[in-house]
Design a protein around this motif. Sequence first.
Motif, short mmCIF file in Angstrom:
data_model
loop_
_atom_site.label_atom_id
_atom_site.label_comp_id
_atom_site.label_asym_id
_atom_site.label_seq_id
_atom_site.Cartn_x
_atom_site.Cartn_y
_atom_site.Cartn_z
N ARG A 72 1.25 -1.81 2.31
CA ARG A 72 1.47 -1.00 1.11
C ARG A 72 0.76 -1.61 -0.10
O ARG A 72 1.40 -2.00 -1.08
CB ARG A 72 2.94 -0.75 0.84
CG ARG A 72 3.90 -1.90 0.94
CD ARG A 72 5.34 -1.51 0.62
NE ARG A 72 5.48 -0.87 -0.67
CZ ARG A 72 5.74 0.44 -0.84
NH1 ARG A 72 5.90 1.23 0.17
NH2 ARG A 72 5.85 0.94 -2.05
N GLN A 98 6.53 4.67 -5.10
CA GLN A 98 6.30 6.00 -4.55
C GLN A 98 5.84 5.93 -3.09
O GLN A 98 5.26 4.93 -2.67
CB GLN A 98 5.27 6.76 -5.38
CG GLN A 98 5.73 7.04 -6.80
CD GLN A 98 7.11 7.68 -6.84
OE1 GLN A 98 7.34 8.75 -6.29
NE2 GLN A 98 8.05 7.00 -7.50
N PRO A 99 6.07 7.00 -2.33
CA PRO A 99 5.59 7.03 -0.94
C PRO A 99 4.08 6.83 -0.90
O PRO A 99 3.37 7.12 -1.87
CB PRO A 99 5.97 8.43 -0.46
CG PRO A 99 6.90 8.99 -1.47
CD PRO A 99 6.71 8.24 -2.73
N ARG A 100 3.58 6.37 0.22
CA ARG A 100 2.18 6.00 0.34
C ARG A 100 1.21 7.18 0.20
O ARG A 100 0.03 6.98 -0.06
CB ARG A 100 1.91 5.28 1.67
CG ARG A 100 2.65 3.97 1.83
CD ARG A 100 2.54 3.03 0.66
NE ARG A 100 1.17 2.61 0.39
CZ ARG A 100 0.80 1.93 -0.67
NH1 ARG A 100 1.68 1.59 -1.58
NH2 ARG A 100 -0.45 1.57 -0.83
N ASP A 101 1.69 8.40 0.36
CA ASP A 101 0.79 9.55 0.18
C ASP A 101 0.70 9.97 -1.29
O ASP A 101 -0.03 10.88 -1.64
CB ASP A 101 1.24 10.73 1.04
CG ASP A 101 2.61 11.27 0.65
OD1 ASP A 101 3.39 10.55 -0.01
OD2 ASP A 101 2.90 12.41 1.03
N CYS A 102 1.42 9.28 -2.16
CA CYS A 102 1.43 9.61 -3.59
C CYS A 102 0.53 8.63 -4.34
O CYS A 102 0.88 7.46 -4.52
CB CYS A 102 2.87 9.53 -4.11
SG CYS A 102 3.02 9.94 -5.85
#
Length: 173
Positions: free
Chosen positions: A70, A154-158
């Motif tokens: 991350r 935030q989530p990794r797609d954000c």
Amino acid sequence: MPDSVRAFAGSVAGRTPHLDVLVNSGAVYIEGADLPDVSDDEIESVMAAGATGTMLLTKHLLPLLRASSRPDIVNMISACGEVGHRRSGAHPAFYAAKHAHAGLAEILSHRLRPEGIRVISLFPPDFVQNGPRRADSDLTARSIIDCVLFAVAQPRDCFIREFRFEQVQRPHH
């Protein structure tokens, strides 16, 4: 400077196999409306830290970021790095260093995103260390930290690319 940056990065690599978050701040804030307001050595120091130092540190810590599940690079740029910003009492060297930092962050965001490395940039105006956190007050260091913590959580797609802030609107007299 390159030797000290490499040594620091090597020291970090000797302590951990990966790095989740790198926070780049770089240039030391100096005041002055006119170029002659500060010494040549101060100008060189601000430019070296804010431009060269930030780039070298990122370069040498990139392998540890790539090893993270991350990875985030957080850039504390400054409103002085925004095109057209003229509201700070900062010296032109600080403005120039922050523009270099903004340019680095821009290209890294584009080039590292396919690897899942988020590059997050903050452009706060001049702010205070402590104070009330109200709409009619200056931005505080704590508010900036809260933005960073929000972004990296935030989530990794954000991919939050930038935080831009408005300065307090002072009443005209």
